[in-house]
Design an enzyme around this catalytic site. Structure first.
Site, mmCIF file in Angstrom:
data_model
loop_
_atom_site.group_PDB
_atom_site.id
_atom_site.type_symbol
_atom_site.label_atom_id
_atom_site.label_comp_id
_atom_site.label_asym_id
_atom_site.label_seq_id
_atom_site.Cartn_x
_atom_site.Cartn_y
_atom_site.Cartn_z
ATOM 1 N N LYS A 10 -23.063 9.667 -27.360
ATOM 2 C CA LYS A 10 -21.906 9.973 -28.213
ATOM 3 C C LYS A 10 -22.359 10.281 -29.648
ATOM 4 C CE LYS A 10 -18.054 9.901 -27.331
ATOM 5 N NZ LYS A 10 -17.152 10.942 -26.769
ATOM 6 N N THR B 236 -16.465 7.271 -30.854
ATOM 7 C CA THR B 236 -16.271 5.843 -30.592
ATOM 8 C C THR B 236 -16.905 4.974 -31.674
ATOM 9 O OG1 THR B 236 -16.990 4.074 -29.091
ATOM 10 C CG2 THR B 236 -18.344 6.043 -29.107
ATOM 11 N N ASP B 237 -16.354 3.786 -31.848
ATOM 12 C CA ASP B 237 -16.959 2.836 -32.800
ATOM 13 C C ASP B 237 -18.348 2.378 -32.347
ATOM 14 O OD1 ASP B 237 -16.250 1.110 -30.705
ATOM 15 O OD2 ASP B 237 -14.982 -0.201 -31.924
ATOM 16 N N GLU B 238 -18.671 2.616 -31.070
ATOM 17 C CA GLU B 238 -19.977 2.164 -30.569
ATOM 18 C C GLU B 238 -21.141 2.884 -31.234
ATOM 19 O OE1 GLU B 238 -20.858 1.346 -26.589
ATOM 20 O OE2 GLU B 238 -18.828 0.784 -26.042
ATOM 21 N N TYR C 263 -24.919 5.318 -23.437
ATOM 22 C CA TYR C 263 -23.600 5.914 -23.706
ATOM 23 C C TYR C 263 -23.422 6.156 -25.203
ATOM 24 C CZ TYR C 263 -18.635 5.828 -24.965
ATOM 25 O OH TYR C 263 -17.426 6.107 -25.546
HETATM 26 P P1 NAD Z 1 -12.388 8.418 -19.087
HETATM 27 O O1 NAD Z 1 -13.703 8.118 -18.463
HETATM 28 O O2 NAD Z 1 -11.172 7.726 -18.604
HETATM 29 O O3 NAD Z 1 -12.104 9.992 -18.964
HETATM 30 C C1 NAD Z 1 -13.077 10.966 -19.163
HETATM 31 C C2 NAD Z 1 -12.553 12.287 -18.626
HETATM 32 O O4 NAD Z 1 -13.533 13.300 -18.903
HETATM 33 C C3 NAD Z 1 -12.316 12.271 -17.114
HETATM 34 O O5 NAD Z 1 -11.077 12.874 -16.824
HETATM 35 C C4 NAD Z 1 -13.469 13.106 -16.577
HETATM 36 O O6 NAD Z 1 -13.165 13.773 -15.362
HETATM 37 C C5 NAD Z 1 -13.709 14.079 -17.724
HETATM 38 N N1 NAD Z 1 -15.070 14.624 -17.736
HETATM 39 C C6 NAD Z 1 -16.242 13.941 -17.644
HETATM 40 N N2 NAD Z 1 -17.282 14.799 -17.685
HETATM 41 C C7 NAD Z 1 -16.755 16.043 -17.837
HETATM 42 C C8 NAD Z 1 -17.331 17.326 -17.974
HETATM 43 N N3 NAD Z 1 -18.661 17.528 -17.945
HETATM 44 N N4 NAD Z 1 -16.508 18.379 -18.119
HETATM 45 C C9 NAD Z 1 -15.156 18.208 -18.133
HETATM 46 N N5 NAD Z 1 -14.561 17.019 -18.000
HETATM 47 C C10 NAD Z 1 -15.352 15.941 -17.862
HETATM 48 O O7 NAD Z 1 -12.605 8.203 -20.644
HETATM 49 P P2 NAD Z 1 -11.602 7.631 -21.750
HETATM 50 O O8 NAD Z 1 -11.711 6.170 -21.787
HETATM 51 O O9 NAD Z 1 -10.284 8.279 -21.612
HETATM 52 O O10 NAD Z 1 -12.326 8.184 -23.069
HETATM 53 C C11 NAD Z 1 -12.006 9.486 -23.561
HETATM 54 C C12 NAD Z 1 -12.840 9.753 -24.786
HETATM 55 O O11 NAD Z 1 -12.586 8.761 -25.769
HETATM 56 C C13 NAD Z 1 -14.347 9.717 -24.529
HETATM 57 O O12 NAD Z 1 -14.943 10.739 -25.283
HETATM 58 C C14 NAD Z 1 -14.777 8.347 -25.029
HETATM 59 O O13 NAD Z 1 -16.108 8.387 -25.464
HETATM 60 C C15 NAD Z 1 -13.804 8.138 -26.162
HETATM 61 N N6 NAD Z 1 -13.461 6.743 -26.484
HETATM 62 C C16 NAD Z 1 -13.045 5.879 -25.501
HETATM 63 C C17 NAD Z 1 -12.652 4.586 -25.851
HETATM 64 C C18 NAD Z 1 -12.195 3.577 -24.818
HETATM 65 O O14 NAD Z 1 -12.047 2.393 -25.154
HETATM 66 N N7 NAD Z 1 -11.913 3.969 -23.582
HETATM 67 C C19 NAD Z 1 -12.681 4.193 -27.200
HETATM 68 C C20 NAD Z 1 -13.125 5.101 -28.170
HETATM 69 C C21 NAD Z 1 -13.483 6.387 -27.798
HETATM 70 O O1 DAU Z 2 -15.509 0.424 -28.433
HETATM 71 C C1 DAU Z 2 -15.148 1.630 -27.840
HETATM 72 C C2 DAU Z 2 -15.718 1.673 -26.452
HETATM 73 O O2 DAU Z 2 -15.002 0.718 -25.698
HETATM 74 C C3 DAU Z 2 -15.614 3.047 -25.800
HETATM 75 O O3 DAU Z 2 -16.388 3.962 -26.513
HETATM 76 C C4 DAU Z 2 -16.077 2.999 -24.340
HETATM 77 O O4 DAU Z 2 -15.848 4.255 -23.729
HETATM 78 C C5 DAU Z 2 -15.279 1.934 -23.628
HETATM 79 O O5 DAU Z 2 -15.768 1.798 -22.308
HETATM 80 C C6 DAU Z 2 -15.377 0.606 -24.354
HETATM 81 O O6 DAU Z 2 -16.733 0.092 -24.282
HETATM 82 P P1 DAU Z 2 -17.021 -1.460 -23.987
HETATM 83 O O7 DAU Z 2 -18.370 -1.579 -23.443
HETATM 84 O O8 DAU Z 2 -16.665 -2.300 -25.170
HETATM 85 O O9 DAU Z 2 -15.871 -1.691 -22.866
HETATM 86 P P2 DAU Z 2 -15.899 -2.466 -21.486
HETATM 87 O O10 DAU Z 2 -14.500 -2.493 -20.974
HETATM 88 O O11 DAU Z 2 -16.968 -1.978 -20.577
HETATM 89 O O12 DAU Z 2 -16.308 -3.940 -21.945
HETATM 90 C C7 DAU Z 2 -15.519 -4.645 -22.891
HETATM 91 C C8 DAU Z 2 -16.194 -5.988 -23.124
HETATM 92 O O13 DAU Z 2 -16.071 -6.759 -21.912
HETATM 93 C C9 DAU Z 2 -17.675 -5.900 -23.406
HETATM 94 O O14 DAU Z 2 -18.047 -6.917 -24.315
HETATM 95 C C10 DAU Z 2 -18.323 -6.158 -22.045
HETATM 96 C C11 DAU Z 2 -17.343 -7.121 -21.392
HETATM 97 N N1 DAU Z 2 -17.283 -7.004 -19.921
HETATM 98 C C12 DAU Z 2 -17.030 -5.793 -19.367
HETATM 99 C C13 DAU Z 2 -16.990 -5.640 -18.013
HETATM 100 C C14 DAU Z 2 -16.723 -4.284 -17.391
HETATM 101 C C15 DAU Z 2 -17.474 -8.136 -19.122
HETATM 102 O O15 DAU Z 2 -17.682 -9.242 -19.632
HETATM 103 N N2 DAU Z 2 -17.433 -7.968 -17.775
HETATM 104 C C16 DAU Z 2 -17.221 -6.771 -17.159
HETATM 105 O O16 DAU Z 2 -17.217 -6.704 -15.923
#
Ligand code: NAD
Ligand code: DAU
Length: 341
Positions: A154, A126-128, A150
């Site tokens: 990562k 992730t970019d985080e 988190y």
């Molecule tokens: P998500 O939370 O929707 O899905 C995570 C999945 O992993 C779920 O199906 C969960 O059951 C499974 N899981 C969790 N712990 C596990 C374990 N110990 N063993 C096996 N399975 C397990 O997450 P997402 O948003 O689809 O993100 C997927 C990946 O992409 C993550 O690695 C996250 O860090 C990364 N990522 C997410 C975003 C975003 O904006 N959502 C952006 C950049 C990177």
């Molecule tokens: O940037 C990549 C990341 O993006 C991934 O690695 C993470 O898995 C994914 O959850 C996401 O992280 P963020 O923290 O950026 O996403 P989130 O949807 O939680 O929040 C997006 C923005 O919105 C952030 O600035 C916080 C704000 N927010 C979020 C929630 C849930 C609110 O203002 N209110 C809320 O209730």
């Protein structure tokens, strides 16, 4: 590449990747290993359920015997790791599961793969991991400065991947994706939470001033970028995948409310997230220069498709918003909304 293990394939981005791969590569066998945590959902995989090149295994990536059994049973040659605890707010409430899956789980996957001679490993990060920046763009050489449990977990997982490449010569690649949005996203993240709450005319808890910036990446572009890097990425390399769509949170939410015809008065400014990163921004220069690729989905089109998907699929999200979900919602938002401005 023939038998690909996709861990976390029942989650949001993992399931989009699985749906794409199963259709695009009928000669590959796609095996999902997923623990089915609160965020894992087999409904996300209904479209591929009956496909002959798809299999599902339930299990924890941090449980070595399970990982070894699955790798051997399916003669796996390639691993793509999406499995993670992924929600920042939950990591602030309790980091334990984040270290378990995002650090220890990555190590167990790597070590079991090494013991069995599996050499291709792609890790979804992730970019985080870069932390926050006011101006400019992060590139792959920038230092890792994660700010919450988190992103720290990562970053820890990433460093173990690096070590397995340098020490054991494993063909690893890492992608650092930006904020991803689209259908099937668990309704705890900003967009699916706010869309589904707005559809019920409920208040939308926006943290702080809502002027934080995220770079929005459509889930199909994210999955396509990972597919490309899986096939063409150089061993040991790291690639940013940015959406090239920087927006303030509040503007994204106002756009969504306008689309739904709901009033902006649903937005409630609530107490900020601890350690809230102000801005994430990535450059895709390396992806463009090395592999000639960048995401191409137009932001507004993808937003409209996404919002409409939640409108049309309340069967998917309404059954999630029960039980444990409501406990989390209360813990995270009850006091915040009671004290909202
Ligand atoms: P998500 O939370 O929707 O899905 C995570 C999945 O992993 C779920 O199906 C969960 O059951 C499974 N899981 C969790 N712990 C596990 C374990 N110990 N063993 C096996 N399975 C397990 O997450 P997402 O948003 O689809 O993100 C997927 C990946 O992409 C993550 O690695 C996250 O860090 C990364 N990522 C997410 C975003 C975003 O904006 N959502 C952006 C950049 C990177
Ligand atoms: O940037 C990549 C990341 O993006 C991934 O690695 C993470 O898995 C994914 O959850 C996401 O992280 P963020 O923290 O950026 O996403 P989130 O949807 O939680 O929040 C997006 C923005 O919105 C952030 O600035 C916080 C704000 N927010 C979020 C929630 C849930 C609110 O203002 N209110 C809320 O209730």
């Amino acid at each position: 590449m023939k038998n690909i293990l996709v861990t976390g394939g029942a989650g949001f981005i993992g399931s989009a990747f699985v749906r794409m791969m199963v259709e695009k590569y009928p000669d590959y066998n796609i095996i999902v290993l997923d623990k089915l945590t609160y965020a894992g959902n087999l409904d996300n995989l209904i479209p591929v359920h009956d496909e002959p090149n798809y299999r599902f295994e339930k299990g924890d990536i941090a449980h070595e015997a399970t990982v070894q059994r699955v790798l051997e049973t399916h003669d796996i040659d390639t691993i793509v790791n999406f499995a993670a605890e992924s929600h920042v707010d939950r990591s602030i409430l309790d980091p334990h599961a984040f270290v378990h899956t995002d650090v220890v789980g990555v190590y167990i996957l790597l070590e079991t793969a090494r013991k069995l001679g599996i050499n291709r490993f792609h890790h979804v990060s992730t970019d985080e991991v870069y932390g926050s920046l006011e101006e400019g763009f992060f590139n792959e050489g920038d230092p890792l400065e994660p700010n919450n449990p988190y992103s720290a977990s990562k970053a820890g997982g990433e460093l173990m991947i690096r070590a397995y490449h340098v020490t054991y010569g494993m063909h690893t690649t890492i992608t650092r994706g930006s904020n991803t949005f689209g259908p099937y996203q668990y309704p705890e993240k900003l967009l699916p939470l706010f869309i589904t709450e707005a559809l019920q005319d409920r208040p939308l808890p926006l943290y702080g001033d809502g002027k934080q910036v995220r770079d929005w990446l459509y889930v199909e572009d994210h999955a396509a970028g990972i597919d490309l890097i899986l096939h063409k990425g150089q061993p040991g390399d790291i690639y940013n995948i940015g959406g090239e769509n920087e927006r303030h949170n509040i503007d994204v939410i106002k756009y969504m409310l306008n689309y739904l015809g709901k009033p902006h008065s649903l937005i409630k400014h609530v107490e900020d997230r601890q350690a809230h990163d102000r801005r994430y921004a990535l450059t895709n220069d390396k992806l463009r220069a090395d592999l000639g690729w960048s995401p191409d989905t137009e932001f507004e089109t993808a937003m409209q498709e996404t919002i409409q998907w939640y409108v049309d699929n309340d069967w998917w999200w309404s059954k999630i918003k029960t039980g444990e979900y409501l406990e989390f919602y209360k813990q995270q938002y009850a006091d915040r909304l009671a004290n909202a401005k």
